[in-house]
Motif scaffolding. Structure first.
Motif, PDB file in Angstrom:
ATOM      1  N   GLN A  55       0.828  -1.207   0.000  1.00 10.77           N
ATOM      2  CA  GLN A  55       0.000   0.000   0.000  1.00 10.77           C
ATOM      3  C   GLN A  55       0.862   1.256   0.000  1.00 10.77           C
ATOM      4  N   HIS A  61      -4.916  -1.085  -1.523  1.00  6.69           N
ATOM      5  CA  HIS A  61      -5.103  -0.516  -0.179  1.00  6.69           C
ATOM      6  C   HIS A  61      -5.653  -1.514   0.822  1.00  6.69           C
ATOM      7  N   THR A  62      -5.371  -2.772   0.587  1.00  2.00           N
ATOM      8  CA  THR A  62      -5.918  -3.826   1.453  1.00  2.00           C
ATOM      9  C   THR A  62      -5.491  -3.656   2.908  1.00  2.00           C
ATOM     10  N   TYR A  63      -4.250  -3.154   3.117  1.00  2.00           N
ATOM     11  CA  TYR A  63      -3.798  -2.987   4.503  1.00  2.00           C
ATOM     12  C   TYR A  63      -4.788  -2.137   5.292  1.00  2.00           C
ATOM     13  N   SER A  64      -5.072  -0.937   4.789  1.00  2.00           N
ATOM     14  CA  SER A  64      -5.960  -0.042   5.539  1.00  2.00           C
ATOM     15  C   SER A  64      -7.405  -0.519   5.549  1.00  2.00           C
ATOM     16  N   ASP A  65      -7.829  -1.235   4.499  1.00  2.00           N
ATOM     17  CA  ASP A  65      -9.172  -1.829   4.528  1.00  2.00           C
ATOM     18  C   ASP A  65      -9.292  -2.781   5.723  1.00  2.00           C
ATOM     19  N   ASN A  66      -8.212  -3.514   5.985  1.00  2.00           N
ATOM     20  CA  ASN A  66      -8.228  -4.491   7.089  1.00  2.00           C
ATOM     21  C   ASN A  66      -7.897  -3.875   8.434  1.00  2.00           C
ATOM     22  N   GLY A  68      -7.154  -0.305   9.155  1.00  2.00           N
ATOM     23  CA  GLY A  68      -7.341   1.130   9.413  1.00  2.00           C
ATOM     24  C   GLY A  68      -6.038   1.896   9.220  1.00  2.00           C
TER      25      GLY A  68
END
Ligand code: HEM
Length: 126
Positions: A55, A61-66, A68
């Motif tokens: 990300q 952006h999977t990190y922030s989807d998971n 925050g």
């Protein structure tokens, strides 16, 4: 903020997967770092770090989807990170970076970021 295309330019998922997989192989055998990791299985930690780096460098952006907002300094506060831990971390991530084929310019950019980030994660000076 890094250029939006860095992630793709260096080979996308495969490149980040390799760097982080090799990093965690090193962590698993590192006498300074391994005791800091709370879980016996390093797999979930490996995935979190891989998704974060992907990300940061312009990938999904999977990190922030998971997870925050990263709040990385706060998330590292439970661990004592002094010069020895910082140096061990940089040693391990260097083995990961050395395992992929980057142009000198990409490598320089990535390494400058990792050194800066590792220094900024310190919360102890002994
Ligand atoms: C999580 C250690 C530097 C990114 C962790 C964890 C430990 C740790 C023990 C918990 C494992 C987990 O359950 O996820 C260290 C040490 C460092 C360091 C000793 C030495 C300087 C860094 C740096 C970055 C980073 C420089 C980013 C470039 C992360 C991320 C997580 C994490 C993304 C998961 C955060 C989350 O919970 O979502 N680190 N770390 N770490 N670290 Fe580090």
């Amino acid at each position: 903020t890094p250029p939006e295309n860095f992630y793709e330019a260096v080979g996308g998922y495969e490149t980040f997967h390799k760097i982080v997989a090799v990093f965690y192989q090193e962590v698993a055998d590192d006498p300074v770092l391994r005791p800091l990791y709370p879980e016996e299985d390093l797999g979930p930690a490996e995935e979190r770090f891989r998704l974060f780096l992907m990300q940061y460098w312009g990938g999904p952006h999977t990190y922030s989807d998971n997870r925050g907002h990263p709040r990385l300094r706060m998330r590292h506060a439970p661990f004592v990170i002094g010069p020895a831990e910082r140096d061990a971390w940089l040693r391990c991530i260097k083995v990961g970076v050395d395992a992929v084929d980057l142009s000198p310019e990409h490598r320089k950019q990535l390494w400058a970021y990792l050194e800066m980030a590792a220094n900024s994660m310190m919360n102890a000076w002994v």
